[in-house]
Design a protein around this motif. Structure first.
Motif, PDB file in Angstrom:
ATOM      1  N   THR A  49       1.656  -1.797 -13.353  1.00 53.16           N
ATOM      2  CA  THR A  49       2.954  -2.464 -13.413  1.00 53.16           C
ATOM      3  C   THR A  49       2.963  -3.651 -12.453  1.00 53.16           C
ATOM      4  OG1 THR A  49       3.868  -1.069 -11.641  1.00 53.16           O
ATOM      5  CG2 THR A  49       4.055  -0.246 -13.908  1.00 53.16           C
ATOM      6  N   ASP A  50       4.012  -4.460 -12.534  1.00 55.94           N
ATOM      7  CA  ASP A  50       4.150  -5.597 -11.610  1.00 55.94           C
ATOM      8  C   ASP A  50       4.205  -5.121 -10.166  1.00 55.94           C
ATOM      9  OD1 ASP A  50       4.185  -7.299 -13.755  1.00 55.94           O
ATOM     10  OD2 ASP A  50       6.368  -7.509 -13.822  1.00 55.94           O
ATOM     11  N   GLN A  51       4.842  -3.966  -9.950  1.00 54.26           N
ATOM     12  CA  GLN A  51       4.928  -3.422  -8.590  1.00 54.26           C
ATOM     13  C   GLN A  51       3.557  -3.004  -8.085  1.00 54.26           C
ATOM     14  OE1 GLN A  51       7.728  -3.410  -6.636  1.00 54.26           O
ATOM     15  NE2 GLN A  51       6.251  -2.833  -5.052  1.00 54.26           N
ATOM     16  N   ASP A  52       2.745  -2.413  -8.985  1.00 56.72           N
ATOM     17  CA  ASP A  52       1.376  -2.033  -8.607  1.00 56.72           C
ATOM     18  C   ASP A  52       0.564  -3.254  -8.187  1.00 56.72           C
ATOM     19  OD1 ASP A  52       1.796   0.659  -9.165  1.00 56.72           O
ATOM     20  OD2 ASP A  52       1.252   0.413 -11.276  1.00 56.72           O
TER      21      ASP A  52
ATOM     22  N   ALA B 181       1.731  -6.100  -7.088  1.00 59.43           N
ATOM     23  CA  ALA B 181       2.267  -6.616  -5.824  1.00 59.43           C
ATOM     24  C   ALA B 181       1.779  -5.778  -4.646  1.00 59.43           C
ATOM     25  CB  ALA B 181       3.798  -6.627  -5.865  1.00 59.43           C
ATOM     26  N   ASP B 182       1.776  -4.454  -4.814  1.00 58.79           N
ATOM     27  CA  ASP B 182       1.319  -3.563  -3.736  1.00 58.79           C
ATOM     28  C   ASP B 182      -0.165  -3.781  -3.440  1.00 58.79           C
ATOM     29  OD1 ASP B 182       3.841  -2.505  -3.595  1.00 58.79           O
ATOM     30  OD2 ASP B 182       3.396  -0.723  -4.783  1.00 58.79           O
ATOM     31  N   ASN B 183      -0.963  -3.919  -4.504  1.00 61.43           N
ATOM     32  CA  ASN B 183      -2.398  -4.152  -4.313  1.00 61.43           C
ATOM     33  C   ASN B 183      -2.659  -5.486  -3.618  1.00 61.43           C
ATOM     34  OD1 ASN B 183      -3.110  -1.739  -5.537  1.00 61.43           O
ATOM     35  ND2 ASN B 183      -3.341  -2.638  -7.560  1.00 61.43           N
TER      36      ASN B 183
ATOM     37  N   SER C 253      -0.560  -7.072  -1.604  1.00 56.71           N
ATOM     38  CA  SER C 253      -0.125  -6.941  -0.203  1.00 56.71           C
ATOM     39  C   SER C 253      -1.155  -6.178   0.621  1.00 56.71           C
ATOM     40  CB  SER C 253       1.224  -6.212  -0.143  1.00 56.71           C
ATOM     41  OG  SER C 253       2.224  -6.946  -0.808  1.00 56.71           O
TER      42      SER C 253
END
Length: 293
Positions: A210-213, A215-217, A219
């Motif tokens: 997902t987009d959150q995944d 972004a987390d990766n 970061s």
């Protein structure tokens, strides 16, 4: 009477089929076929018919056909598939949505006996209760350290027993016992190992990011770069703000400890002097009380 094709003819026919599929389809799934039976493959072929084609064959034939097609068409991106054709694998050529095709293929699971020598993907536990086996099998359970008793002319397991741990190989005795109990603890299906699309080969897990995944990766990657750069004092764009702050703190510390000053340090010194004055005023009554005592 139909004339059987020779091995050479079969190879040519296979290469032609592979080339036709490579021209028609742009997305390919590399699937693991361990313990998948022919009947199961037939069901999968019927299930994906219309948007996908399942192609099996020897690894050498698949690799050779890919190289021939790449040499003939100049599409060298397909050669990225070659290193991943290892072990018991097959190819699924598709025009459909990759996630939908993967989900469709994974539906066709078949329960199977635990074969000796196979690494167990799960922990196999035998629940307590009657096994339906006659008392002559008691010694077999004893050899596996499984507590039993005889109840109504049948062997009964007294307590739950973990027969095989996850990641362990199934032994001959364990496989025989599971067969006697008619237990089929494993389910076998085509497993999608890799996906080919637009000249790249990647894990199917990437389709579910997902987009959150992302972004987390990202970061996490930036944090690692910052930590490494600070540890070895190597300047990078990511660490630049931290290096400036650290440098400012170092210069400010020198200014606080010496007579050296600069505009920003002057403000800090004035602020600290005001705080010292406030502290002195607040502590004055306390000091006076101590003197009176």
């Amino acid at each position: 009477m139909a004339v059987k094709s020779s091995k050479a003819q079969k190879k040519v026919e296979y290469q032609k089929k592979m080339c036709r599929l490579l021209e028609e389809y742009s997305k390919i799934l590399i699937v693991g076929t361990d313990h998948v039976r022919s009947k199961q493959l037939q069901d999968i072929r019927r299930g994906v018919r219309g948007h996908s084609v399942v192609l099996m064959g020897k690894n050498t034939m698949m690799k050779h056909s890919l190289r021939l097609y790449a040499d003939r068409t100049g599409n060298m991106d397909l050669l990225t598939l070659v290193p991943f054709i290892v072990g018991k694998v097959g190819l699924i050529f598709t025009k459909g949505d990759l996630k939908e095709v993967i989900e469709e293929v994974s539906k066709y699971k078949v329960g199977g006996l635990a074969r000796a020598g196979v690494v167990s993907p799960i922990a196999i536990t035998i629940k307590p209760g009657s096994t339906g086996l006659d008392p002559s099998n008691t010694s077999f359970f004893q050899a596996l350290n499984i507590p039993t008793k005889i109840n109504k002319g049948a062997v009964e397991i007294v307590v739950p027993v973990e027969l095989v741990k996850k990641g362990e190989k199934v032994g001959t005795s364990e496989a025989t016992l599971l067969a006697k109990l008619d237990k089929k603890p494993f389910s076998y299906a085509l497993v999608v190992l890799f996906v080919y699309q637009n000249g790249s080969v990647f894990s199917p897990k990437a389709l579910y990011l997902t987009d959150q995944d992302l972004a987390d990766n990202f970061s996490g990657g930036v944090s690692m770069i910052v930590s490494l750069s600070l540890a070895i004092s190597y300047p990078t764009l990511a660490v630049a703000p931290h290096m400036f702050v650290n440098a400012y703190n170092n210069v400010l510390a020198v200014a606080m400890a010496t007579a050296y000053s600069f505009p920003q340090a002057k403000k800090v010194k004035e602020y600290l002097k005001e705080d010292e004055s406030k502290i002195a005023v607040a502590m004055a009554p306390v000091a006076a009380a101590k003197e009176e005592d």
